[in-house]
Scaffold this motif. Structure first.
Motif, PDB file in Angstrom:
ATOM      1  N   GLU A 186      38.668  31.667  34.047  1.00 28.22           N
ATOM      2  CA  GLU A 186      39.821  31.746  34.957  1.00 28.22           C
ATOM      3  C   GLU A 186      39.863  30.744  36.000  1.00 28.22           C
ATOM      4  O   GLU A 186      40.819  30.067  36.355  1.00 28.22           O
ATOM      5  CB  GLU A 186      39.904  33.221  35.564  1.00 28.22           C
ATOM      6  CG  GLU A 186      40.409  34.241  34.264  1.00 28.22           C
ATOM      7  CD  GLU A 186      40.568  35.647  35.005  1.00 28.22           C
ATOM      8  OE1 GLU A 186      41.659  36.351  34.682  1.00 28.22           O
ATOM      9  OE2 GLU A 186      39.481  36.115  35.365  1.00 28.22           O
TER      10      GLU A 186
ATOM     11  N   PHE B 243      46.642  33.804  41.414  1.00 32.00           N
ATOM     12  CA  PHE B 243      45.122  34.039  40.932  1.00 32.00           C
ATOM     13  C   PHE B 243      44.337  34.577  42.004  1.00 32.00           C
ATOM     14  O   PHE B 243      43.283  35.395  41.854  1.00 32.00           O
ATOM     15  CB  PHE B 243      44.508  32.467  40.884  1.00 32.00           C
ATOM     16  CG  PHE B 243      42.825  32.479  40.567  1.00 32.00           C
ATOM     17  CD1 PHE B 243      42.691  32.470  39.468  1.00 32.00           C
ATOM     18  CD2 PHE B 243      41.995  32.332  41.502  1.00 32.00           C
ATOM     19  CE1 PHE B 243      40.943  32.441  38.818  1.00 32.00           C
ATOM     20  CE2 PHE B 243      40.535  32.319  41.394  1.00 32.00           C
ATOM     21  CZ  PHE B 243      40.456  32.185  39.964  1.00 32.00           C
TER      22      PHE B 243
ATOM     23  N   ASP C 197      32.031  38.640  36.216  1.00 30.08           N
ATOM     24  CA  ASP C 197      33.172  38.362  36.780  1.00 30.08           C
ATOM     25  C   ASP C 197      32.784  38.775  38.424  1.00 30.08           C
ATOM     26  O   ASP C 197      31.704  39.302  38.695  1.00 30.08           O
ATOM     27  CB  ASP C 197      34.387  39.178  36.711  1.00 30.08           C
ATOM     28  CG  ASP C 197      34.322  40.827  36.773  1.00 30.08           C
ATOM     29  OD1 ASP C 197      33.234  41.272  37.576  1.00 30.08           O
ATOM     30  OD2 ASP C 197      34.974  41.585  36.358  1.00 30.08           O
TER      31      ASP C 197
ATOM     32  N   ARG D  19      37.784  38.138  39.381  1.00 32.57           N
ATOM     33  CA  ARG D  19      38.003  36.910  38.075  1.00 32.57           C
ATOM     34  C   ARG D  19      36.671  36.459  37.762  1.00 32.57           C
ATOM     35  O   ARG D  19      35.640  36.599  38.254  1.00 32.57           O
ATOM     36  CB  ARG D  19      38.476  35.731  39.099  1.00 32.57           C
ATOM     37  CG  ARG D  19      39.927  35.768  39.429  1.00 32.57           C
ATOM     38  CD  ARG D  19      41.099  35.965  38.571  1.00 32.57           C
ATOM     39  NE  ARG D  19      42.296  36.278  39.345  1.00 32.57           N
ATOM     40  CZ  ARG D  19      43.275  36.758  38.339  1.00 32.57           C
ATOM     41  NH1 ARG D  19      43.316  36.833  37.115  1.00 32.57           N
ATOM     42  NH2 ARG D  19      44.577  36.932  39.051  1.00 32.57           N
TER      43      ARG D  19
END
Length: 162
Positions: free
Chosen positions: A61, A125, A36, A57
Motif C-alpha cells: 500500500e 491512506f 502490516d 497498512r
C-alpha cells in the motif's frame, strides 16, 4: 503589559508527528503472509481533517501511495521507500525493523512537503482504513463518501484504536 502579551499572539507552530510501529505478521505460516504496520498520526496542522489517527497498512500500500504521489506531484521529488529486498541477509525481525524505520522516514518526509500534503490520497491512506481501490473511488468521487467524510467517519468510529 509590555512584551509578554505579544508572546501569546504568535500562532502555534504546526507540528505533525507520524510513527510507523507495531509490525504484525498476518496469515503467518501461509504462502500469503505479509506484515502490516500501525501508522499513528498526531498533528495540529490545518491540512489534516482528524488531529489524531491510527491505521494499519502493508508495504504494497505504501508502494501504491508513492506511485500516486509521484504521478500528482509533477517535478516535486517523492521520497524513496525502503527496498523490497527478497534476498535479505539477517533475521526476519531485523528486516521488518529496517523496513519499519524506512517507512517511517518516508512518511516523515512526505508530511513535511506542502505539495505532497495536498494529495487527498495521502490523507485517506493515513486517516482512514479504506482499501486502495476504495481510496481511488473516493478521490474520483465514486465512493459513498467524500474524502473528508471518510476520514471523519473513521475518526468517529474509533476503529483505529483497537
Amino acid at each position: 503589559l509590555g512584551s509578554g502579551s505579544r508572546m501569546l499572539e504568535t500562532r502555534e507552530e504546526e507540528l505533525t508527528t507520524v510513527r510507523v510501529q507495531d509490525p504484525r505478521v498476518q496469515n503467518e505460516g501461509s504462502w500469503n503472509s505479509y506484515v502490516d504496520y500501525k501508522i499513528f498520526l498526531h498533528t495540529n496542522s490545518k491540512a489534516f481533517t482528524a488531529k489524531t489517527s491510527c491505521v494499519r497498512r502493508r508495504y504494497r500500500e505504501f508502494v501504491w501511495l508513492r506511485r500516486q504521489l509521484q504521478k500528482n506531484a509533477g517535478l516535486v521529488p517523492v521520497p524513496e521507500l525502503p527496498g523490497k529486498s527478497t534476498f535479505f541477509v539477517g533475521s526476519t525481525d531485523e528486516f521488518i525493523e529496517k523496513r519499519r524505520q524506512g517507512l517511517q522516514q518516508f512518511l516523515e518526509k512526505v508530511v513535511q512537503n506542502v505539495v505532497l500534503l495536498s494529495d487527498s490520497r495521502l490523507h485517506l491512506f493515513l486517516q482512514s482504513q479504506l482499501s486502495v481501490p476504495e481510496i481511488e473511488a473516493c478521490v474520483q468521487g465514486q465512493g459513498s463518501q467524500t474524502v473528508t467524510g471518510a476520514i471523519l467517519h473513521y475518526a468517529m468510529s474509533n476503529c483505529g484504536w483497537g
